[in-house]
Design an enzyme around this catalytic site. Structure first.
Site, PDB file in Angstrom:
ATOM      1  N   ARG A 152     -26.655  -7.965  14.340  1.00  0.00           N
ATOM      2  CA  ARG A 152     -26.883  -8.014  16.069  1.00  0.00           C
ATOM      3  C   ARG A 152     -27.435  -6.619  15.931  1.00  0.00           C
ATOM      4  O   ARG A 152     -27.303  -5.387  15.982  1.00  0.00           O
ATOM      5  CB  ARG A 152     -25.541  -7.869  16.652  1.00  0.00           C
ATOM      6  CG  ARG A 152     -26.039  -7.633  18.207  1.00  0.00           C
ATOM      7  CD  ARG A 152     -24.656  -7.630  18.936  1.00  0.00           C
ATOM      8  NE  ARG A 152     -25.023  -7.708  20.701  1.00  0.00           N
ATOM      9  CZ  ARG A 152     -24.942  -6.691  21.129  1.00  0.00           C
ATOM     10  NH1 ARG A 152     -24.534  -5.555  20.692  1.00  0.00           N
ATOM     11  NH2 ARG A 152     -25.303  -6.739  22.467  1.00  0.00           N
ATOM     12  N   SER A 158     -21.792 -17.431  23.125  1.00  0.00           N
ATOM     13  CA  SER A 158     -20.966 -16.495  23.991  1.00  0.00           C
ATOM     14  C   SER A 158     -20.600 -17.412  25.173  1.00  0.00           C
ATOM     15  O   SER A 158     -21.442 -17.837  25.869  1.00  0.00           O
ATOM     16  CB  SER A 158     -21.540 -15.419  24.088  1.00  0.00           C
ATOM     17  OG  SER A 158     -22.201 -14.672  23.182  1.00  0.00           O
ATOM     18  N   LYS A 166     -21.617  -3.126  25.347  1.00  0.00           N
ATOM     19  CA  LYS A 166     -22.645  -3.923  26.066  1.00  0.00           C
ATOM     20  C   LYS A 166     -22.643  -3.972  27.496  1.00  0.00           C
ATOM     21  O   LYS A 166     -21.825  -4.270  28.108  1.00  0.00           O
ATOM     22  CB  LYS A 166     -22.316  -5.412  25.707  1.00  0.00           C
ATOM     23  CG  LYS A 166     -23.301  -6.448  25.805  1.00  0.00           C
ATOM     24  CD  LYS A 166     -22.728  -7.864  25.593  1.00  0.00           C
ATOM     25  CE  LYS A 166     -24.173  -8.616  25.690  1.00  0.00           C
ATOM     26  NZ  LYS A 166     -23.801  -9.910  26.637  1.00  0.00           N
TER      27      LYS A 166
HETATM   28  N1  3NM Z   1     -20.644  -9.278  23.384  1.00  0.00           N
HETATM   29  P1  3NM Z   1     -16.759  -3.377  21.657  1.00  0.00           P
HETATM   30  S1  3NM Z   1     -18.957  -7.789  24.515  1.00  0.00           S
HETATM   31  C1  3NM Z   1     -21.668  -7.805  21.897  1.00  0.00           C
HETATM   32  O1  3NM Z   1     -18.440 -10.231  25.891  1.00  0.00           O
HETATM   33  C2  3NM Z   1     -20.621  -7.961  22.743  1.00  0.00           C
HETATM   34  O2  3NM Z   1     -19.724 -11.378  24.926  1.00  0.00           O
HETATM   35  C3  3NM Z   1     -19.653  -9.361  24.400  1.00  0.00           C
HETATM   36  O3  3NM Z   1     -18.210  -4.309  21.525  1.00  0.00           O
HETATM   37  C4  3NM Z   1     -19.433 -10.586  25.237  1.00  0.00           C
HETATM   38  O4  3NM Z   1     -15.943  -4.189  20.324  1.00  0.00           O
HETATM   39  C5  3NM Z   1     -19.856  -7.208  23.343  1.00  0.00           C
HETATM   40  O5  3NM Z   1     -17.055  -1.925  20.936  1.00  0.00           O
HETATM   41  C6  3NM Z   1     -19.667  -5.938  22.824  1.00  0.00           C
HETATM   42  O6  3NM Z   1     -16.242  -3.332  22.673  1.00  0.00           O
HETATM   43  C7  3NM Z   1     -18.384  -5.471  22.118  1.00  0.00           C
END
Ligand code: 3NM
Length: 220
Positions: free
Chosen positions: A49, A117, A146
């Site tokens: 990503r 997603s 994000k």
């Molecule tokens: N997608 P972390 S949350 C890339 O909800 C991504 O679809 C998400 O990062 C979604 O593990 C997210 O550091 C970020 O919280 C996840």
């Protein structure tokens, strides 16, 4: 062959435990080092990503990641179907506002993996109908990684989604060592924890921690 809802790809993905998503902006040691360490620790799925690099740089990096994953881990590219095709990755992970699943399927063919997603049960049911191979459900908890992810839905929602679809469910968003057990206990097949892993000095150790935790909780 297209068996919507469940395929050999979905059964393969149900066996996956910790799922690495790269983030060069957050990474302490760099994306390639993170991929090597995670795969050497037993991680069996990697999603590249990358939001900040040129297409040329991405193709170069993706082909290196493909080499590292070869025979050891599934390799997916986030969003960029062109990059996935260029390096013959195992598939893509796309979001609700990216290319539609049906179009991605036409471009990639039946043998590639498409993950979508989703934020709730309805989006998950639709993902299955459209022919996705797994869903990424999130954000489970609030996350700063994000910016536009929205509020955490809570780990109880995982069970709701699991009960509605046959596809593997990969949980993502705000998952860390303190809250990860509830994610697996509520039925997630796999989980992503970007910041808890790529911000660490020791990606091998963190990956192993999550893999062991997932296996222990799946057996229980
Ligand atoms: N997608 P972390 S949350 C890339 O909800 C991504 O679809 C998400 O990062 C979604 O593990 C997210 O550091 C970020 O919280 C996840």
């Amino acid at each position: 062959m297209n068996q919507k809802g469940f395929s050999w790809k979905s059964s393969l993905l149900k066996e996956i435990d910790f799922y690495l998503v790269t983030d060069s902006g957050l990474s302490k040691k760099g994306t390639l080092s993170n991929v090597k360490d995670a795969v050497n620790s037993g991680c069996r799925i990697v999603q590249y990503r990358e939001k900040d690099k040129s297409t040329k740089e991405m193709v170069e990096e993706a082909s290196e990641i493909k080499r590292i994953c070869s025979g050891r881990a599934i390799f997916l590219v986030n969003d960029r179907i062109d990059v996935a095709l260029a390096v013959d990755a195992d598939g893509v992970h796309i979001g609700q506002d990216d290319m539609p699943v049906e179009t991605a399927r036409k471009l990639l063919g039946e043998d590639k993996i498409i993950g979508l997603s989703v934020n709730d049960r309805e989006e998950a049911i639709l993902a299955e109908k459209l022919g996705a191979d797994y869903v990424g459900l999130g954000p489970i908890f609030d996350t700063a990684t994000k910016k536009d992810a929205g509020e955490g839905i809570g780990s109880l929602k995982i069970r709701e989604v699991k009960d509605a679809i046959k596809l593997p469910v990969v949980a993502i968003g705000g998952i860390n060592k303190d809250n990860c057990e509830s994610v697996i206990q509520n039925g997630a097949d796999s989980l992503v924890s970007i910041s808890a892993v790529v911000c660490s000095d020791d990606v091998k150790r963190e990956t192993k921690y999550f893999i062991d935790m997932i296996r222990r909780n799946k057996k229980a």
